[in-house]
Design an enzyme around this catalytic site. Structure first.
Site, PDB file in Angstrom:
ATOM      1  CD  GLU A   1     -18.420 102.162 -61.101  1.00  0.00           C
ATOM      2  OE1 GLU A   1     -17.920 101.615 -60.118  1.00  0.00           O
ATOM      3  OE2 GLU A   1     -17.883 103.108 -61.711  1.00  0.00           O
TER       4      GLU A   1
ATOM      5  CG  ASP B   1     -15.062 102.986 -72.694  1.00  0.00           C
ATOM      6  OD1 ASP B   1     -15.196 103.277 -71.490  1.00  0.00           O
ATOM      7  OD2 ASP B   1     -14.199 103.504 -73.428  1.00  0.00           O
TER       8      ASP B   1
ATOM      9  CG  ASP C   1     -22.460 100.761 -58.513  1.00  0.00           C
ATOM     10  OD1 ASP C   1     -21.943 101.890 -58.536  1.00  0.00           O
ATOM     11  OD2 ASP C   1     -21.810  99.695 -58.446  1.00  0.00           O
TER      12      ASP C   1
END
Length: 312
Positions: A221, A195, A178
């Site tokens: 994410e 991005d 994460d």
């Protein structure tokens, strides 16, 4: 041309014209598998010059690894009750070989007939390479996260299950990552920057895994790895390397500066099976959030007791 004309009576001139002008290839073989009839479209599909295929064995149009199986299929059809059959299925492809050695994907209908009292088998052939390529691209898009190019969640799960069905190592590892404070990156630097981070982290994963490992974007994410044949110690080495590479990555965004990017991870290693895959991912997810709660920028390995519980 002369040989084909002898096989088709003058009264069937219309059929001769059709054979020579359709886009589909037409090839006829005798009982010995020798090509006795070949139209221009077949020569084009297989990349041979005019007249070169006549009198050659059918095997010149097949990849070597398919020749024995193809001979059996032809023999079975010859003695069977059907006079026509479409070769292939929804899950199998017919592959031919061009003159230059490259493969061509085909749709083929075979028929039994006779000419000048000699039995002959006819194959009507269509080059479907473009369609197969399109279908594969659709499949790839359905299985791929469009931003990072990694497997999406469903495709990752299915791919891991397929690997475990083929081979079940004594130990494998699931690693869940994460990206820390990802929302803050979007808020401070914009979604283009966010991005960029996702794409760069996907590239880091690709650069750190072996050929038989699987990497996916689990959602948002979160990213996931499957490391077959790997124990806890080796999984930790891979995990720490990935985290270090992210921290060292250089980002230059117009909004200013390069933030210190970090990731947290949860590692589970054990005797993962198809039946226990969901539990293994849940264990990795559980320790991932322990890493997040305890300060981020770290990894946590599932305790040995939990591994033992899973593999009993």
């Amino acid at each position: 041309m002369t040989l084909i004309a002898s096989l088709l009576p003058a009264s069937q001139e219309v059929y001769r014209k059709i054979v020579f002008e359709i886009d589909d290839g037409v090839i006829g073989i005798d009982a010995d598998g020798i090509i006795r009839l070949c139209n221009p479209s077949a020569e084009r599909i297989f990349g041979w010059r005019s007249g070169e295929l006549l009198e050659k064995p059918l095997e010149v149009l097949l990849p070597e690894h398919l020749r024995t199986r193809h001979q059996a299929l032809v023999s079975n059809f010859r003695v069977g009750a059907d006079d026509a059959r479409y070769m292939g299925s929804r899950t199998a492809e017919i592959v031919g070989r061009r003159a230059d050695g490259s493969d061509v994907h085909l749709g083929i209908t075979i028929l039994k007939t006779s000419a000048t009292s000699e039995p002959i088998m006819i194959a009507v052939i269509r080059d479907i390479s473009e369609r197969i390529s399109y279908q594969r691209e659709l499949q790839r898009l359905a299985q791929t996260d469009p931003l990072t190019g990694l497997l999406n969640r469903r495709a990752f799960h299915d791919s891991v299950a397929g690997c475990l069905q083929e081979r079940q190592p004594a130990s494998s590892a699931i690693v869940l990552f994460d990206l820390d404070d990802f929302k803050g990156i979007n808020d401070r630097y914009g979604h283009d920057a966010g991005d960029d981070v996702l794409v760069r982290f996907a590239d880091i994963l690709r650069g750190c895994v072996r050929g038989n490992d699987l990497a996916g974007r689990w959602g948002g994410e979160e990213f996931i790895l499957f490391l077959p044949g790997v124990g806890s110690d080796a999984a930790v080495v891979v995990t720490d390397r990935i985290r270090a590479l992210l921290t060292a990555a250089d980002f230059h965004w117009k909004a200013g500066g390069t933030p210190g990017l970090t990731a947290s991870a949860g590692v589970f290693a054990g005797g993962i099976t198809i039946g226990s895959l969901g539990t293994a991912i849940a264990r990795a997810d559980k320790v991932l959030y322990e890493a997040k709660r305890s300060g981020r920028d770290r990894f946590v390995v599932a305790p040995d007791t939990e591994v033992a519980d899973l593999v009993r």
